[in-house]
Enzyme design. Structure first.
Site, PDB file in Angstrom:
ATOM      1  N   ASP A  23       6.095  40.369  85.576  1.00 36.84           N
ATOM      2  CA  ASP A  23       6.656  39.786  86.801  1.00 36.84           C
ATOM      3  C   ASP A  23       8.058  39.221  86.566  1.00 36.84           C
ATOM      4  O   ASP A  23       8.482  38.984  85.435  1.00 36.84           O
ATOM      5  CB  ASP A  23       5.770  38.650  87.310  1.00 36.84           C
ATOM      6  CG  ASP A  23       4.454  39.136  87.894  1.00 36.84           C
ATOM      7  OD1 ASP A  23       4.156  40.333  87.768  1.00 36.84           O
ATOM      8  OD2 ASP A  23       3.736  38.302  88.474  1.00 36.84           O
ATOM      9  N   ASP A  24       8.745  38.982  87.684  1.00 37.60           N
ATOM     10  CA  ASP A  24       9.955  38.133  87.772  1.00 37.60           C
ATOM     11  C   ASP A  24      11.240  38.779  87.260  1.00 37.60           C
ATOM     12  O   ASP A  24      12.288  38.127  87.256  1.00 37.60           O
ATOM     13  CB  ASP A  24       9.748  36.793  87.059  1.00 37.60           C
ATOM     14  CG  ASP A  24       8.720  35.923  87.754  1.00 37.60           C
ATOM     15  OD1 ASP A  24       8.238  36.322  88.826  1.00 37.60           O
ATOM     16  OD2 ASP A  24       8.402  34.844  87.217  1.00 37.60           O
ATOM     17  N   HIS A  56       5.504  38.291  81.895  1.00 39.47           N
ATOM     18  CA  HIS A  56       6.753  38.168  82.639  1.00 39.47           C
ATOM     19  C   HIS A  56       7.885  38.803  81.856  1.00 39.47           C
ATOM     20  O   HIS A  56       7.824  38.889  80.619  1.00 39.47           O
ATOM     21  CB  HIS A  56       7.054  36.695  82.943  1.00 39.47           C
ATOM     22  CG  HIS A  56       6.044  36.056  83.835  1.00 39.47           C
ATOM     23  ND1 HIS A  56       4.808  35.625  83.375  1.00 39.47           N
ATOM     24  CD2 HIS A  56       6.071  35.783  85.171  1.00 39.47           C
ATOM     25  CE1 HIS A  56       4.118  35.119  84.388  1.00 39.47           C
ATOM     26  NE2 HIS A  56       4.859  35.196  85.481  1.00 39.47           N
TER      27      HIS A  56
END
Length: 417
Positions: free
Chosen positions: A233-234, A378
């Site tokens: 993610d991110d 992440h």
């Protein structure tokens, strides 16, 4: 012909059970004096014999214990896969067969569209099998339901305008209803969380698992097979995301990148690199805000804007969304579905954003890994330890004979629209 027929009946008899409101009371069906010819009688008897085995003619897979993975292994990828109700339908058009399967990959419906069915009228069906246990009217067609045994129903579908069989369905209601049975608890710990934060996380985990069980387009994990998916993610950024892409490529493993729309605009070269190496480029919304705190149109804008930002870079709009913080409710799920998105969350949280040590990241996975796990990490700029942990994590998973796949493979859903 099969593609047209399949698209028109996907909502007709996909997930009907004897308890649904569109069932009507069985009625006596008047027969014309026309006798059933020998071919028709023998053919129908043969259909019933195959139904007792949970399948149809010329199909080695059944609704008792077969899986869609077994079908793919033997027959290759289906021509189309469509989602309906709480299941999915995979069409093998050249074979005139469609399989319904649940989130766990278990086949609960085997359908035949063979041309021989077109020679059989509804009157012939009733003459041979007697009055059906149920007679359902749905979308300009009639569904004759016969109880084959305690597990299997034989459904015979005839368009009202033609009155000959369009297709048959060998249906296992209990297996269909078990589509959400294999939903895992969410694992992963951190010694950096306060007691109140940990308690709040535990409550969210319990609530979201319960929520996902009752949502057709929200996934926590994949089926009970020895596959897992790595998700990040991110991102993207200019350092960590490219490093993760390189590690995945070096290990011949595909990852799943949930990118933020506003960062996609800043780092389109990294997005292209992730995509070109065969990873899935998916949506994490545009601004990383809590979607449940937004109004309908604001939620829609977050989803649409992120999808368009990604499409401008790779030429495809994602069909998978991970909500920021996993923040999801019925409104968010409904709007996501309207925009063509499945919501995919996770069943293992490495907590690489809290206790960032590489050892803890690896242990959170290896100590908890189960069939079908979706692993959350992440790829933003401060995840140096995630980058360090990833090669060790891949090695340990492979030692345990887990196949690392992308979410399209794991979940049997479309990655792109």
């Amino acid at each position: 012909m099969i593609l047209f027929s399949f698209s028109t009946i996907i909502t007709a008899c996909v997930s009907q059970t004897p308890h649904q409101s569109n069932n009507v009371k069985p009625k006596e069906i008047a027969l014309s004096p026309k006798d059933v010819n020998r071919f028709s009688s023998n053919f129908l008897d043969e259909l019933m014999d195959w139904a007792r085995k949970g399948t149809v003619k010329d199909c080695p897979f059944n609704a008792f214990d077969s899986t869609i993975e077994q079908v793919k292994s033997a027959w290759g990828e289906p021509d189309t896969v469509d989602q309906a109700g709480f299941g999915f339908y995979a069409a093998y058009t050249k074979r005139n067969i469609v399989f319904g399967f649940n989130k766990a990959g278990e086949i609960f419906d085997v359908r035949s569209f063979t041309n021989d069915l077109k020679e059989i009228s509804d009157q012939m069906v009733v003459e041979t099998f007697g009055q059906p246990a149920e007679l359902n009217d749905n979308n300009n067609e009639t569904i004759y339901v016969y109880d084959v045994n305690q597990d299997i129903q034989l459904k015979i579908i005839t368009p009202n305008s033609i009155k000959t069989i369009d297709h048959i369905s060998v249906f296992h209601p209990k297996r269909a209803e078990s589509s959400n049975d294999y939903i895992l608890d969410i694992k992963g710990t951190s010694n950096q969380l306060a007691k109140s934060a940990w308690a709040s996380m535990q409550k969210w985990r319990k609530d979201i698992v319960h929520f996902a069980k009752n949502q057709e387009n929200v996934f926590i994990n994949g089926p009970n097979i020895k596959k897992v998916a790595l998700s990040f993610d991110d991102g993207p950024d200019q350092v960590i995301t490219p490093a993760i892409i390189d590690i995945l490529a070096a290990n011949h493993v595909k990852g799943n990148f949930f990118f933020l729309g506003n960062k996609v605009k800043e780092h389109p070269d990294v997005v292209k690199e992730a995509f070109n190496y065969g990873n899935l480029v998916l949506s994490h919304s545009y601004n990383h805000v809590e979607l449940t705190k937004l109004g309908k149109e604001a939620v829609r804008k977050e989803i649409v804007d992120a999808g368009q930002a990604i499409k401008l870079v790779i030429g495809k709009e994602p069909a998978i969304l991970r909500t920021p913080f996993g923040d999801t409710n019925a409104q968010v799920a409904a709007i996501s579905k309207q925009e063509g998105y499945s919501i995919v969350l996770w069943s293992i949280d490495t907590l690489d954003w809290s206790q960032k040590e590489a050892k803890n990241i690896v242990n959170n996975v290896i100590d908890n890994v189960r069939n079908g796990d979706i692993i959350l990490m992440h790829s933003d700029s401060d995840k140096v330890e995630t980058k360090m942990a990833l090669p060790m994590l891949i090695e340990e998973l492979q030692k345990r004979n887990f196949e690392i796949v992308d979410l399209e493979d794991l979940l049997n859903i479309k990655a792109y629209q």
